[in-house]
Design a protein around this motif. Structure first.
Motif, PDB file in Angstrom:
ATOM      1  N   LYS A   1      42.504  24.230 -23.739  1.00  0.00           N
ATOM      2  CA  LYS A   1      41.372  24.899 -23.095  1.00  0.00           C
ATOM      3  C   LYS A   1      41.819  25.646 -21.844  1.00  0.00           C
ATOM      4  O   LYS A   1      41.381  26.767 -21.579  1.00  0.00           O
ATOM      5  CB  LYS A   1      40.295  23.876 -22.742  1.00  0.00           C
ATOM      6  N   ASN A   2      42.692  25.008 -21.069  1.00  0.00           N
ATOM      7  CA  ASN A   2      43.172  25.662 -19.849  1.00  0.00           C
ATOM      8  C   ASN A   2      43.993  26.900 -20.167  1.00  0.00           C
ATOM      9  O   ASN A   2      43.927  27.902 -19.448  1.00  0.00           O
ATOM     10  CB  ASN A   2      44.003  24.676 -19.018  1.00  0.00           C
ATOM     11  N   LEU A   3      44.763  26.847 -21.247  1.00  0.00           N
ATOM     12  CA  LEU A   3      45.564  28.012 -21.631  1.00  0.00           C
ATOM     13  C   LEU A   3      44.674  29.183 -22.021  1.00  0.00           C
ATOM     14  O   LEU A   3      45.021  30.342 -21.775  1.00  0.00           O
ATOM     15  CB  LEU A   3      46.498  27.648 -22.786  1.00  0.00           C
ATOM     16  N   ARG A   4      43.526  28.875 -22.641  1.00  0.00           N
ATOM     17  CA  ARG A   4      42.608  29.964 -23.009  1.00  0.00           C
ATOM     18  C   ARG A   4      41.969  30.605 -21.781  1.00  0.00           C
ATOM     19  O   ARG A   4      41.413  31.696 -21.873  1.00  0.00           O
ATOM     20  CB  ARG A   4      41.526  29.430 -23.955  1.00  0.00           C
ATOM     21  N   ASN A   5      42.030  29.911 -20.645  1.00  0.00           N
ATOM     22  CA  ASN A   5      41.472  30.453 -19.402  1.00  0.00           C
ATOM     23  C   ASN A   5      42.580  30.681 -18.371  1.00  0.00           C
ATOM     24  O   ASN A   5      42.382  30.478 -17.181  1.00  0.00           O
ATOM     25  CB  ASN A   5      40.422  29.492 -18.833  1.00  0.00           C
ATOM     26  N   ALA A   6      43.743  31.101 -18.860  1.00  0.00           N
ATOM     27  CA  ALA A   6      44.905  31.255 -17.984  1.00  0.00           C
ATOM     28  C   ALA A   6      44.655  32.278 -16.875  1.00  0.00           C
ATOM     29  O   ALA A   6      45.118  32.098 -15.742  1.00  0.00           O
ATOM     30  CB  ALA A   6      46.131  31.666 -18.809  1.00  0.00           C
ATOM     31  N   GLU A   7      43.896  33.335 -17.168  1.00  0.00           N
ATOM     32  CA  GLU A   7      43.641  34.360 -16.158  1.00  0.00           C
ATOM     33  C   GLU A   7      42.848  33.782 -14.987  1.00  0.00           C
ATOM     34  O   GLU A   7      43.147  34.049 -13.824  1.00  0.00           O
ATOM     35  CB  GLU A   7      42.894  35.538 -16.781  1.00  0.00           C
ATOM     36  N   VAL A   8      41.823  32.998 -15.301  1.00  0.00           N
ATOM     37  CA  VAL A   8      41.010  32.386 -14.246  1.00  0.00           C
ATOM     38  C   VAL A   8      41.852  31.419 -13.424  1.00  0.00           C
ATOM     39  O   VAL A   8      41.791  31.398 -12.189  1.00  0.00           O
ATOM     40  CB  VAL A   8      39.806  31.652 -14.872  1.00  0.00           C
TER      41      VAL A   8
ATOM     42  N   ARG B   1      45.954  17.199 -12.457  1.00  0.00           N
ATOM     43  CA  ARG B   1      45.029  16.491 -13.348  1.00  0.00           C
ATOM     44  C   ARG B   1      45.690  16.184 -14.686  1.00  0.00           C
ATOM     45  O   ARG B   1      45.520  15.098 -15.237  1.00  0.00           O
ATOM     46  CB  ARG B   1      43.777  17.361 -13.559  1.00  0.00           C
ATOM     47  N   TRP B   2      46.466  17.160 -15.178  1.00  0.00           N
ATOM     48  CA  TRP B   2      47.192  16.950 -16.432  1.00  0.00           C
ATOM     49  C   TRP B   2      48.248  15.859 -16.277  1.00  0.00           C
ATOM     50  O   TRP B   2      48.428  15.017 -17.163  1.00  0.00           O
ATOM     51  CB  TRP B   2      47.825  18.267 -16.864  1.00  0.00           C
ATOM     52  N   LYS B   3      48.925  15.862 -15.117  1.00  0.00           N
ATOM     53  CA  LYS B   3      49.983  14.872 -14.896  1.00  0.00           C
ATOM     54  C   LYS B   3      49.432  13.456 -14.823  1.00  0.00           C
ATOM     55  O   LYS B   3      50.096  12.498 -15.233  1.00  0.00           O
ATOM     56  CB  LYS B   3      50.749  15.209 -13.614  1.00  0.00           C
ATOM     57  N   VAL B   4      48.211  13.307 -14.306  1.00  0.00           N
ATOM     58  CA  VAL B   4      47.599  11.968 -14.254  1.00  0.00           C
ATOM     59  C   VAL B   4      47.468  11.398 -15.665  1.00  0.00           C
ATOM     60  O   VAL B   4      47.838  10.249 -15.941  1.00  0.00           O
ATOM     61  CB  VAL B   4      46.223  12.029 -13.556  1.00  0.00           C
ATOM     62  N   GLY B   5      46.940  12.237 -16.575  1.00  0.00           N
ATOM     63  CA  GLY B   5      46.799  11.788 -17.961  1.00  0.00           C
ATOM     64  C   GLY B   5      48.136  11.561 -18.630  1.00  0.00           C
ATOM     65  O   GLY B   5      48.336  10.566 -19.339  1.00  0.00           O
ATOM     66  N   THR B   6      49.089  12.480 -18.382  1.00  0.00           N
ATOM     67  CA  THR B   6      50.411  12.357 -18.998  1.00  0.00           C
ATOM     68  C   THR B   6      51.137  11.116 -18.494  1.00  0.00           C
ATOM     69  O   THR B   6      51.794  10.404 -19.269  1.00  0.00           O
ATOM     70  CB  THR B   6      51.245  13.608 -18.687  1.00  0.00           C
ATOM     71  N   THR B   7      50.998  10.844 -17.201  1.00  0.00           N
ATOM     72  CA  THR B   7      51.647   9.659 -16.637  1.00  0.00           C
ATOM     73  C   THR B   7      51.089   8.389 -17.250  1.00  0.00           C
ATOM     74  O   THR B   7      51.836   7.444 -17.554  1.00  0.00           O
ATOM     75  CB  THR B   7      51.449   9.632 -15.106  1.00  0.00           C
ATOM     76  N   LYS B   8      49.772   8.365 -17.480  1.00  0.00           N
ATOM     77  CA  LYS B   8      49.175   7.183 -18.093  1.00  0.00           C
ATOM     78  C   LYS B   8      49.648   7.018 -19.535  1.00  0.00           C
ATOM     79  O   LYS B   8      49.915   5.902 -19.989  1.00  0.00           O
ATOM     80  CB  LYS B   8      47.651   7.286 -18.040  1.00  0.00           C
ATOM     81  N   VAL B   9      49.756   8.151 -20.249  1.00  0.00           N
ATOM     82  CA  VAL B   9      50.267   8.093 -21.627  1.00  0.00           C
ATOM     83  C   VAL B   9      51.692   7.557 -21.639  1.00  0.00           C
ATOM     84  O   VAL B   9      52.051   6.693 -22.446  1.00  0.00           O
ATOM     85  CB  VAL B   9      50.196   9.482 -22.296  1.00  0.00           C
ATOM     86  N   LEU B  10      52.527   8.081 -20.729  1.00  0.00           N
ATOM     87  CA  LEU B  10      53.915   7.612 -20.644  1.00  0.00           C
ATOM     88  C   LEU B  10      53.981   6.122 -20.331  1.00  0.00           C
ATOM     89  O   LEU B  10      54.797   5.388 -20.893  1.00  0.00           O
ATOM     90  CB  LEU B  10      54.673   8.411 -19.585  1.00  0.00           C
TER      91      LEU B  10
ATOM     92  N   LEU C   1      46.226  26.482 -10.570  1.00  0.00           N
ATOM     93  CA  LEU C   1      47.261  25.873 -11.405  1.00  0.00           C
ATOM     94  C   LEU C   1      47.708  24.517 -10.882  1.00  0.00           C
ATOM     95  O   LEU C   1      47.867  23.558 -11.653  1.00  0.00           O
ATOM     96  CB  LEU C   1      48.460  26.823 -11.516  1.00  0.00           C
ATOM     97  N   ASP C   2      47.917  24.415  -9.559  1.00  0.00           N
ATOM     98  CA  ASP C   2      48.400  23.151  -9.004  1.00  0.00           C
ATOM     99  C   ASP C   2      47.414  22.017  -9.244  1.00  0.00           C
ATOM    100  O   ASP C   2      47.793  20.900  -9.619  1.00  0.00           O
ATOM    101  CB  ASP C   2      48.671  23.295  -7.502  1.00  0.00           C
TER     102      ASP C   2
END
Length: 586
Positions: free
Chosen positions: A197-204, A217-226, A211-212
């Protein structure tokens, strides 16, 4: 008698039942042939070495080679069977699942994803992997144990004890890792959806420096998955190591046991070596099951998710072909809520349009206009009431059959990967004359000819180098392509300049002349002057509905009455509801 409904996935697997039975049948002979190394070793020690016969050695070796070639051939045939099963499952389910994926997106608004298709791919890959072979080989474990008992009862009981220990470890592995792996897989799926979803709104994201924040927010989820995957892998690794250690130790212990029995002259030296080889082969499937448990858990989750999707979204029933519609629209007191919600957004709206009539739907934001549009198109079902096209419930029409007679321009213009011509022709069989006619009606023909490849210009999903107005006109051309009988335009002039609005007005006039029923949802009054009727919505309910001039007169009278009641407000702020005077464009 209560029956359990079966999903298409279960039906497909049932159709492949014969292949699974054949794979199990081959597994029986493969596991019999797995006894060859132990028996060859037994004969080598007890016959060849004691007799010193080279001819016996040659004959035994030739038999062993032939049996190994046979076993290898059977294993190859078994693997090819499973490859074909996986391919057949894909063939049986891909069309059905592709449609269910799109329906899921319709029901969930913009929250759809390709996860069901990814799950089918993952399940198919598991069926062709080594992990599945362990489940085919494990049922034949009694064969090895029976042979071990034939060698000596102590061999048999040692095999039974080792199998029990490894089975307990397998159960512990399941209980301690499956829940964690399931949670990790669900979080990973959710994370991939957010990234898409974020990639589809890359311009915004880029333009406003988001981006930061999104990355964090993405890293929080990824860290939990790891963390969850590492936790499960750590437990599974410990159990796998323990299992492997026990298996190797058992092979050595059975060798020691054999040595003791040889000293007691209860077995021959050949049986001592053969028993160790046979026990290792007997325990291999259990060891492989423990090692491949992570893949099994993932495949089990994929199977359950596919079942859930296919049961939740049943296959479309075949419907009787109906005559081509002429465009009569009847909406009878409909109540509409988004799928999954019981809170109505539209309440008690009724509309009647004869073929060729046009309607403007206006109202403030969140009045329910787009929700009504989705019901008019048959995308969202009505909680009560009916939406009928030519007297037939819109949901009773076959979508592939009715599609060419409906045109739709959504608020958010979505073009698809392909040429401009393919987009206008809706990726069906392209009629160049109709493509050009639709483009001219939408006043986009000259612009298209100015592109490097004209109608063959490749555009992306968001339109590539096209401006918002150009994308909107191409979307309009797609909506009016062919011979539609009912066209719904949701904010068709939101990105248009004055020239574009004139072109839109000409297109609507041409559609009306061709007896096409047109519904326009708009906030801008400039287009209302060429429409036949108006519907004003507020808070999901009808404020007024009728011929355009009557509705506009009611609005003027209401505005004048409000002004008379509150003359001080008129002096302080501009009139909020003004009469609309538009000269029809011929």
């Amino acid at each position: 008698m209560k029956t359990t409904e079966r999903s298409d996935l279960q039906e497909a697997i049932s159709l492949c039942k014969g292949s699974f039975i054949a794979a199990g049948f081959f597994s029986l002979f493969i596991n019999f042939l797995m006894l060859v190394p132990a028996l060859y070793m037994l004969q080598l020690y007890d016959r060849v070495i004691t007799s010193g016969s080279e001819s016996t050695l040659l004959m035994l070796t030739m038999i062993m080679v032939v049996l190994f070639i046979t076993m290898g051939s059977l294993e190859w045939v078994r693997s090819q069977l499973l490859v074909r099963v996986s391919a057949r499952l894909e063939t049986l389910l891909n069309d059905r699942l592709f449609g269910a994926t799109f329906k899921q997106a319709l029901f969930n608004g913009s929250a759809g994803s390709s996860q069901p298709l990814d799950d089918l791919t993952g399940l198919r890959q598991f069926l062709t992997g080594n992990g599945l072979f362990a489940f085919f080989d494990a049922p034949w474990l009694p064969i090895y144990i029976a042979v071990m008992f034939m060698f000596h009862q102590w061999y048999g009981w040692m095999a039974v004890g080792t199998v029990i220990i490894l089975t307990i470890l397998a159960i512990i592995n399941e209980k301690s890792t499956s829940k964690t792996l399931k949670e990790a897989n669900e979080l990973a799926i959710k994370g991939r959806g957010l990234v898409n979803k974020n990639l589809r709104n890359a311009e915004v994201v880029d333009s406003m420096g988001m981006l930061d924040g999104i990355r964090e927010r993405w890293k929080v989820g990824t860290t939990k998955v790891l963390y969850l995957q590492a936790k499960a892998s750590s437990k599974a690794g410990a159990i796998t190591s323990t299992s492997k250690t026990i298996r190797m130790m058992a092979q050595s212990l059975v060798l020691g046991l054999g040595g003791y029995l040889v000293l007691q002259q209860e077995i021959s030296p050949g049986l001592m070596i053969a028993g160790s080889i046979l026990l290792g082969r007997a325990l291999a499937p259990i060891d492989l099951m423990i090692g491949s448990w992570k893949g099994f858990v993932a495949a089990r989750g994929q199977y359950h998710r596919l079942n859930e999707v296919l049961l939740k979204i049943p296959k479309d029933k075949e419907k009787m072909a109906l005559p081509a519609p002429v465009g009569q629209i009847n909406v009878d007191n409909v109540v509409i809520a988004p799928p999954g919600s019981r809170t109505p957004v539209v309440r008690g709206v009724s509309i009647d349009l004869a073929p060729g009539e046009s309607l403007g739907v206006i109202g403030p934001s969140a009045a329910g206009k787009s929700t009504l549009a989705r019901a008019l198109l048959g995308i969202w079902p009505a909680m009560s009431g009916k939406v009928r096209l030519d007297g037939v419930d819109i949901f009773d029409w076959d979508r592939a059959e009715i599609g060419p007679y409906i045109g739709y321009l959504p608020q958010d213009i979505e073009l698809f990967e392909g040429t401009i011509g393919e987009n206008i022709s809706r990726f069906g069989e392209m009629d160049p004359d109709k493509v050009v006619a639709a483009a001219k009606m939408a006043d986009v023909h000259e612009m298209i000819l100015g592109l490097p490849e004209g109608y063959d210009t490749i555009i992306g999903a968001i339109g590539g180098v096209l401006s918002g107005g150009q994308r909107q006109r191409i979307g309009l051309a797609r909506a009016i392509y062919g011979e539609p009988k009912f066209v719904l335009l949701d904010e068709p002039n939101s990105n248009l300049d004055d020239q574009g609005e004139l072109a839109l007005a000409r297109a609507i006039t041409a559609l009306k002349q061709n007896k096409v029923t047109v519904i326009i949802i708009t906030h801008r009054p400039g287009i209302l002057g060429i429409l036949d009727k108006l519907l004003i919505l507020k808070d999901g309910s009808t404020v007024t509905f009728g011929p355009r001039d009557e509705v506009m007169q009611q609005l003027q009278q209401q505005a004048q009455a409000n002004a008379a009641k509150n003359p001080q407000n008129v002096a302080k702020k501009p009139q909020t509801v003004a009469p609309v005077t538009v000269t029809p464009v011929i």
